[in-house]
Scaffold this active site. Structure first.
Site, PDB file in Angstrom:
ATOM      1  N   LYS A 272      42.836  70.459  37.365  1.00  0.00           N
ATOM      2  CA  LYS A 272      43.223  69.578  38.454  1.00  0.00           C
ATOM      3  C   LYS A 272      43.494  70.392  39.716  1.00  0.00           C
ATOM      4  CE  LYS A 272      45.767  66.187  35.591  1.00  0.00           C
ATOM      5  NZ  LYS A 272      45.091  64.953  36.014  1.00  0.00           N
ATOM      6  N   ARG A 346      43.038  59.942  26.196  1.00  0.00           N
ATOM      7  CA  ARG A 346      42.348  59.031  25.279  1.00  0.00           C
ATOM      8  C   ARG A 346      41.985  59.727  23.964  1.00  0.00           C
ATOM      9  NH1 ARG A 346      38.084  57.971  29.785  1.00  0.00           N
ATOM     10  NH2 ARG A 346      40.008  58.492  30.903  1.00  0.00           N
TER      11      ARG A 346
END
Length: 493
Positions: A272, A346
Site C-alpha cells: 500500500k 477475503r
C-alpha cells in the site's frame, strides 16, 4: 466509564439538564419547547428555561445542546438538550450531546418525562456512554488536559423499576462497543494475532457458558487453513483462528458470526502507499465486532447459540510472503488465484466460512469485514454495504441496524458478475477489478456451500472508523456492527 443511575426526585444537583423538542410552528413563538418532566421543577426555573429557549434560538433538534451558567443560584448550570421527534434515535443523539455539552461537570441530573418509553432511556444511555468514550493506552497519560470530566449522570424518573432493564441492556451494549473500539484502536505495535486472541480469552474467562478455542499455526497447517496461513506467512507474529462460543441450555438456533481479523495490513508484496497504510490497525474491525457481540450476548443471556470465528493474521512483507499469482488451497479444498496480495481479507474469511459450513453447520451464517474501499465510494463513511440472497435475513438485519443507529444498505449480488471470478489456474480468482465490493461478496459466497441461502455479508470498512466526533461516535474506531448484531440476535430467541 461514566456512571448513569436512575432516581426519583433527586435533589442537591449543581447542574440540571432539561429535554427540549421542536415546538409546533406558530410564527411568533419560540422554535422549541420544554418537555413536561416527572420531577416537579420550581416555576421560576421553568419560566427562565422557556425564555432561554427563545433567546438562544434553540431548535429542539435531536443533539442540539446548550449550557447556561446561573451564578449564585441552584442549579448553577442549566443544560437544554434537544430530543427531536423523541424516538430512540433522538434520545441517543441527546445523550451524546449531553456527554459533550456537560463534559466539564462532575455530575448532571437529567429530568425525564413521566411517560417516557424505556427504549428512549436505552438510546439516551447508549449515547451518553458511547460519546464519552476515550481510548487510552495502558500506562500512557494524555498530556495537557487535566480539567474535570463528567463522572455521573442521574436520570430523574417517575419509576426506577420501569427503566432498570433498559439501562442494564444499554450498559452491556455500550461496554461491548467500547471493547470493540479498544481492540481496533490499539496500535499494531501492540496488537498482533496472539495478543488479540489473548484479549478475548481474558474477557471470556469469567463468562459461564462461553468457550474459547485458539488454533495456532501448526494446527492451522494440519487442518488445511491455507488462506489464513498464506496471508500470515510473512509475519513474525503467526496467524491464529479464534473460535468463541456462547451455548446456552435450550437454544434451538445456532448462528455463526465471522469477522475479518487482519491486525495490520501492509498490502503484502502489493504494498500500500503510506496514506493507505497508516490506519491499517483498523483492519480487524469485523473480528472485534463479532467477538464483542458474542460476549455481550452471553452477558445478556440471549437464548441463541452463537459461534464467533475470527481468522487473525498480519499481512506483512518478507521472504515468505505469498505472491501475486499464487494459488492458495483453502479449508475444504477450494482454490484461489490471488494476483493482489492487498486483497487478503477475503482469503482468511474464505477459510473461516468453509470451516463454519463443514464443522459447525449453523442455521445462519453472517460475516462482517473491513473488506473494500469501494463501499465508501457508493455509500459514504457512515453506511455499511449488506449482501444476501435471503430477503428475510437481510430485512431483519437491516431493521436491527436502523434501530441501533448503524446504517446499512442492501446491495445486489449481480449474477452476471460471477463470471469475473473465473480463473485459468484455480477454482476462483479472488480479486477481480470490476465492481469490487460486489465481486468480493460473490467470491465469499462461493465458500458458503449449502448455507448460501442463509448467509449475509456486510462490508463495513468505511463506517468502522470516524474521522471526527459525530453524535455517539468518537474520532477513531466506532465499534460498528456490535449494536446491530445484538439487536438482531435478540430477535432470534
Amino acid at each position: 466509564m461514566l456512571t448513569i443511575r436512575l432516581a426519583v426526585d433527586p435533589d442537591g444537583y449543581a447542574a440540571l439538564a432539561l429535554p427540549v423538542r421542536p415546538a409546533e410552528p406558530t410564527g411568533d413563538g419560540p422554535a422549541a419547547e420544554l418537555l413536561r418532566t416527572a420531577s416537579r421543577l420550581p416555576d421560576e426555573l421553568t419560566a427562565e428555561a422557556t425564555v432561554l429557549l427563545d433567546e438562544l434560538d434553540h431548535t429542539g433538534a435531536a443533539g442540539a445542546g446548550q449550557l447556561t451558567v446561573r451564578p449564585s443560584r441552584t442549579p448553577g448550570r442549566l443544560v437544554l438538550i434537544g430530543v427531536g421527534a423523541g424516538d430512540e434515535a433522538g434520545w441517543r443523539a441527546a445523550g451524546a450531546a449531553l456527554a459533550r455539552t456537560g463534559r466539564r461537570e462532575r455530575s448532571i441530573t437529567l429530568a425525564l418525562p413521566a411517560d417516557l418509553d424505556p427504549t428512549a432511556v436505552r438510546g439516551l444511555a447508549e449515547g451518553l456512554w458511547l460519546a464519552s468514550y476515550r481510548f487510552r493506552l495502558p500506562g500512557v497519560e494524555p498530556a495537557g488536559d487535566d480539567r474535570p470530566t463528567l463522572d455521573e449522570v442521574v436520570l430523574a424518573v417517575a419509576d426506577v423499576d420501569r427503566y432498570a432493564a433498559a439501562l442494564a441492556t444499554a450498559r452491556v451494549t455500550a461496554e461491548a462497543t467500547r471493547f470493540a473500539r479498544d481492540l481496533t484502536n490499539t496500535p499494531s505495535s501492540v496488537k498482533n494475532p496472539a495478543w488479540f486472541a489473548g484479549q478475548v480469552s481474558s474477557a471470556a474467562a469469567d463468562r459461564p457458558g462461553v468457550r474459547v478455542e485458539v488454533r495456532e499455526p501448526d494446527r492451522l497447517a494440519a487442518e488445511g487453513f491455507g488462506g489464513i496461513l498464506a496471508v500470515g506467512g510473512a509475519s513474525v507474529s503467526g496467524p491464529r483462528l479464534l473460535e468463541l462460543e456462547w451455548a446456552p441450555a435450550g437454544a434451538t438456533r445456532h448462528v455463526v458470526l465471522v469477522g475479518k481479523g487482519i491486525t495490520f495490513d501492509t498490502g503484502g508484496l502489493s504494498i500500500k502507499p503510506r496514506e493507505g497504510m497508516k490506519l491499517m490497525r483498523k483492519d480487524m474491525g469485523g473480528a472485534a465486532a463479532v467477538v464483542a457481540a458474542t460476549l455481550a450476548a452471553a452477558r445478556l443471556e440471549l437464548p441463541v447459540r452463537i459461534t464467533a470465528l475470527a481468522p487473525l493474521a498480519e499481512n506483512a512483507i518478507g521472504a515468505s510472503a505469498f505472491r501475486p499469482g499464487d494459488v492458495i488451497r483453502h479449508y475444504g479444498g477450494l482454490t484461489s488465484e490471488s494476483t493482489n496480495s492487498d486483497a487478503e481479507g477475503r482469503l482468511v474469511l474464505a477459510d473461516a466460512l468453509a470451516y463454519a459450513v463443514d464443522r459447525l453447520a449453523p442455521d445462519l451464517l453472517v460475516d462482517l469485514a473491513t473488506l473494500t474501499g469501494a463501499n465508501a465510494v457508493a455509500l459514504g463513511k457512515r453506511t455499511g454495504a449488506l449482501y444476501s440472497d435471503n430477503d428475510e435475513l437481510a430485512g431483519a438485519v437491516l431493521a436491527a441496524a436502523d434501530e441501533a443507529g448503524e446504517r446499512a444498505w442492501r446491495m445486489p449480488l449481480v449474477a452476471d458478475y460471477v463470471e469475473y471470478l473465473g480463473s485459468d489456474l484455480a477454482d476462483l480468482y479472488s480479486a477481480p477489478d470490476p465492481a469490487k465490493s460486489v465481486t468480493s461478496a460473490l467470491y465469499l459466497r462461493e465458500f458458503t456451500g449449502q448455507l448460501r441461502d442463509r448467509w449475509l455479508h456486510i462490508d463495513m470498512s468505511a463506517p468502522s472508523w470516524a474521522e471526527r466526533d459525530e453524535v455517539e461516535l468518537v474520532k477513531g474506531a466506532t465499534g460498528w456492527g456490535v449494536r446491530t448484531l445484538l439487536r438482531w440476535l435478540a430477535t432470534l430467541g
